[in-house]
Motif scaffolding. Sequence first.
Motif, PDB file in Angstrom:
ATOM      1  N   LEU A  74     -21.818 -63.403 -35.050  1.00 28.37           N
ATOM      2  CA  LEU A  74     -20.908 -64.388 -35.639  1.00 28.37           C
ATOM      3  C   LEU A  74     -21.089 -64.386 -37.158  1.00 28.37           C
ATOM      4  N   ALA A  75     -22.436 -64.431 -37.676  1.00 29.67           N
ATOM      5  CA  ALA A  75     -22.704 -64.721 -38.951  1.00 29.67           C
ATOM      6  C   ALA A  75     -22.174 -63.545 -39.936  1.00 29.67           C
ATOM      7  N   LEU A  76     -22.322 -62.213 -39.382  1.00 30.92           N
ATOM      8  CA  LEU A  76     -21.504 -61.090 -40.108  1.00 30.92           C
ATOM      9  C   LEU A  76     -20.209 -61.301 -40.157  1.00 30.92           C
ATOM     10  N   MET A  77     -19.663 -61.575 -38.987  1.00 31.77           N
ATOM     11  CA  MET A  77     -18.099 -61.998 -38.791  1.00 31.77           C
ATOM     12  C   MET A  77     -17.522 -62.857 -40.031  1.00 31.77           C
ATOM     13  N   ARG A  78     -18.575 -63.952 -40.084  1.00 31.15           N
ATOM     14  CA  ARG A  78     -18.152 -65.100 -41.216  1.00 31.15           C
ATOM     15  C   ARG A  78     -18.294 -64.530 -42.548  1.00 31.15           C
ATOM     16  N   VAL A  79     -19.296 -63.499 -42.855  1.00 29.19           N
ATOM     17  CA  VAL A  79     -19.225 -63.118 -44.121  1.00 29.19           C
ATOM     18  C   VAL A  79     -18.344 -61.903 -44.359  1.00 29.19           C
ATOM     19  N   SER A  80     -17.794 -61.527 -43.373  1.00 26.28           N
ATOM     20  CA  SER A  80     -16.771 -60.396 -43.481  1.00 26.28           C
ATOM     21  C   SER A  80     -15.628 -60.764 -44.400  1.00 26.28           C
ATOM     22  N   GLU A  81     -15.260 -59.536 -45.043  1.00 26.25           N
ATOM     23  CA  GLU A  81     -13.670 -59.664 -46.034  1.00 26.25           C
ATOM     24  C   GLU A  81     -12.676 -59.672 -45.028  1.00 26.25           C
ATOM     25  N   ASN A  82     -12.838 -59.462 -43.624  1.00 35.14           N
ATOM     26  CA  ASN A  82     -11.579 -59.235 -42.696  1.00 35.14           C
ATOM     27  C   ASN A  82     -11.181 -60.870 -42.473  1.00 35.14           C
ATOM     28  N   PRO A  83     -10.346 -61.134 -42.730  1.00 38.83           N
ATOM     29  CA  PRO A  83      -9.750 -62.752 -42.525  1.00 38.83           C
ATOM     30  C   PRO A  83      -9.823 -63.049 -41.004  1.00 38.83           C
ATOM     31  N   ILE A 158     -27.597 -70.300 -39.197  1.00 42.32           N
ATOM     32  CA  ILE A 158     -28.852 -70.117 -39.767  1.00 42.32           C
ATOM     33  C   ILE A 158     -28.853 -68.693 -40.302  1.00 42.32           C
ATOM     34  N   VAL A 159     -28.548 -67.657 -39.569  1.00 38.75           N
ATOM     35  CA  VAL A 159     -28.035 -66.423 -40.085  1.00 38.75           C
ATOM     36  C   VAL A 159     -27.520 -66.404 -41.383  1.00 38.75           C
ATOM     37  N   ARG A 160     -26.176 -66.942 -41.299  1.00 31.55           N
ATOM     38  CA  ARG A 160     -25.413 -66.750 -42.614  1.00 31.55           C
ATOM     39  C   ARG A 160     -26.171 -67.403 -43.714  1.00 31.55           C
ATOM     40  N   SER A 161     -27.007 -68.606 -43.658  1.00 31.75           N
ATOM     41  CA  SER A 161     -27.574 -69.053 -44.872  1.00 31.75           C
ATOM     42  C   SER A 161     -28.853 -68.069 -45.227  1.00 31.75           C
ATOM     43  N   GLY A 162     -29.288 -67.521 -44.313  1.00 29.24           N
ATOM     44  CA  GLY A 162     -30.483 -66.608 -44.677  1.00 29.24           C
ATOM     45  C   GLY A 162     -29.620 -65.235 -45.478  1.00 29.24           C
ATOM     46  N   LEU A 163     -28.480 -64.562 -45.066  1.00 29.08           N
ATOM     47  CA  LEU A 163     -27.938 -63.774 -45.587  1.00 29.08           C
ATOM     48  C   LEU A 163     -27.487 -64.215 -47.080  1.00 29.08           C
ATOM     49  N   ALA A 164     -26.988 -65.399 -47.337  1.00 23.03           N
ATOM     50  CA  ALA A 164     -26.465 -65.756 -48.444  1.00 23.03           C
ATOM     51  C   ALA A 164     -27.750 -66.259 -49.566  1.00 23.03           C
ATOM     52  N   ALA A 165     -28.810 -66.232 -48.779  1.00 25.07           N
ATOM     53  CA  ALA A 165     -30.166 -66.418 -49.976  1.00 25.07           C
ATOM     54  C   ALA A 165     -30.429 -65.006 -50.482  1.00 25.07           C
ATOM     55  N   VAL A 166     -29.977 -63.981 -50.060  1.00 23.17           N
ATOM     56  CA  VAL A 166     -30.462 -62.693 -50.620  1.00 23.17           C
ATOM     57  C   VAL A 166     -29.357 -62.527 -51.855  1.00 23.17           C
ATOM     58  N   PRO A 167     -30.055 -62.333 -52.963  1.00 20.25           N
ATOM     59  CA  PRO A 167     -29.250 -61.997 -54.290  1.00 20.25           C
ATOM     60  C   PRO A 167     -28.150 -60.790 -54.155  1.00 20.25           C
ATOM     61  N   THR A 168     -27.048 -61.090 -54.446  1.00 27.25           N
ATOM     62  CA  THR A 168     -25.913 -59.838 -54.534  1.00 27.25           C
ATOM     63  C   THR A 168     -26.461 -58.553 -55.272  1.00 27.25           C
ATOM     64  N   GLY A 169     -27.243 -58.850 -56.140  1.00 25.38           N
ATOM     65  CA  GLY A 169     -27.672 -57.579 -56.838  1.00 25.38           C
ATOM     66  C   GLY A 169     -28.382 -56.761 -55.973  1.00 25.38           C
ATOM     67  N   GLN A 170     -29.063 -56.989 -54.938  1.00 23.01           N
ATOM     68  CA  GLN A 170     -29.753 -56.270 -53.841  1.00 23.01           C
ATOM     69  C   GLN A 170     -28.572 -55.317 -53.319  1.00 23.01           C
ATOM     70  N   ARG A 171     -27.652 -56.161 -52.715  1.00 25.01           N
ATOM     71  CA  ARG A 171     -26.625 -55.219 -52.216  1.00 25.01           C
ATOM     72  C   ARG A 171     -26.020 -54.256 -53.081  1.00 25.01           C
ATOM     73  N   GLU A 172     -25.583 -54.754 -54.227  1.00 26.39           N
ATOM     74  CA  GLU A 172     -25.021 -53.859 -55.302  1.00 26.39           C
ATOM     75  C   GLU A 172     -26.004 -52.527 -55.801  1.00 26.39           C
ATOM     76  N   ALA A 173     -27.243 -52.780 -55.727  1.00 25.66           N
ATOM     77  CA  ALA A 173     -28.218 -51.581 -56.150  1.00 25.66           C
ATOM     78  C   ALA A 173     -28.372 -50.840 -54.970  1.00 25.66           C
ATOM     79  N   ALA A 174     -28.460 -51.368 -53.604  1.00 25.26           N
ATOM     80  CA  ALA A 174     -28.163 -50.530 -52.460  1.00 25.26           C
ATOM     81  C   ALA A 174     -26.935 -49.660 -52.494  1.00 25.26           C
ATOM     82  N   GLN A 175     -26.050 -50.340 -52.701  1.00 25.69           N
ATOM     83  CA  GLN A 175     -24.608 -49.550 -52.578  1.00 25.69           C
ATOM     84  C   GLN A 175     -24.439 -48.322 -53.815  1.00 25.69           C
TER      85      GLN A 175
END
Length: 291
Positions: A74-83, A158-175
């Motif tokens: 559910l947390a991954l669905m909440r942060v998904s770009e799919n409405p 809880i999981v969504r708050s943990g995902l939001a705590a990771v800086p977006t720069g980490q995702r961008e660097a991995a991508q």
Amino acid sequence: MTVVPLKHHGRWVAAGVLLVTLVGLATSMITNSRFKWQIVGQYLTNESILSGLLTTIWLTVAAMAIGIVLGTVLALMRVSENPVLRTVASGYVFLFRGTPLLVQLIFWYNLSALYPTLTLGFPFGPSFGSVEANRIITVYVAALLGLGLNEGAYMSEIVRSGLAAVPTGQREAAQALGLSGFRVMTRIVLPQAMRVIVPPTGNQLIGMLKTTSLVSVIALEELLYSAQLIYTANFQTIPLLIVASVWYLVLTTVLSVGQSFLERHFGKSDRKATAAKVIAIDQTKISNAGI
């Protein structure tokens, strides 16, 4: 100059008051014959109590497993770009967080009143088979559905708050390194998010352990209901409630210790970063002194 330590008079007064209070409570509990400690000791290892204890343990573990898996999805669905996914996840959280758990347990237990027969198939189309709801929704299944689905709504936040705590720069660097979205989430984001996820998840696990007592309303013989069955027969209400409380405290202590180990494990990176920063500062001071 002579260093004079601060005098903490308030601390000593508070400690004295607390000590006197604890001694008074302990004395009262020991000398009050109505506690019936001999009966408490007799029923601590009673077969029915231990059977209820095992039911409480597996129900806690199974419901939390359902809640964690469902909450992560559910947390991954909440942060998904799919409405569509975001809407479905938001609606689920709204529904299960907005209604009392006790109501949900009773609802699942009485599902056969709404759907006497459960059918697998397509709406207005062919069906692959059907079965009576009472054969599927047993008291154990109703308890797992009520506890697990409700916990999934809370774990998703809880999981969504943990995902939001990771800086977006980490995702961008991995991508930028060419990692796929799945590998970015499993190798980069989730391991870092665990530092934020673990403490409240441990709190939810301890809460789930005590929340399992609610299933007594659907006559599932967990720890509390087993104690209730005994004191209904022998009228030793207080001793049997103490027995149940003792076992709850034992299990809570074990879970708290396990939570502390997990927090220490996932906090290694923070401690290493802090140690490296201290070493760097010390080296800078030494080099400046040499200059």
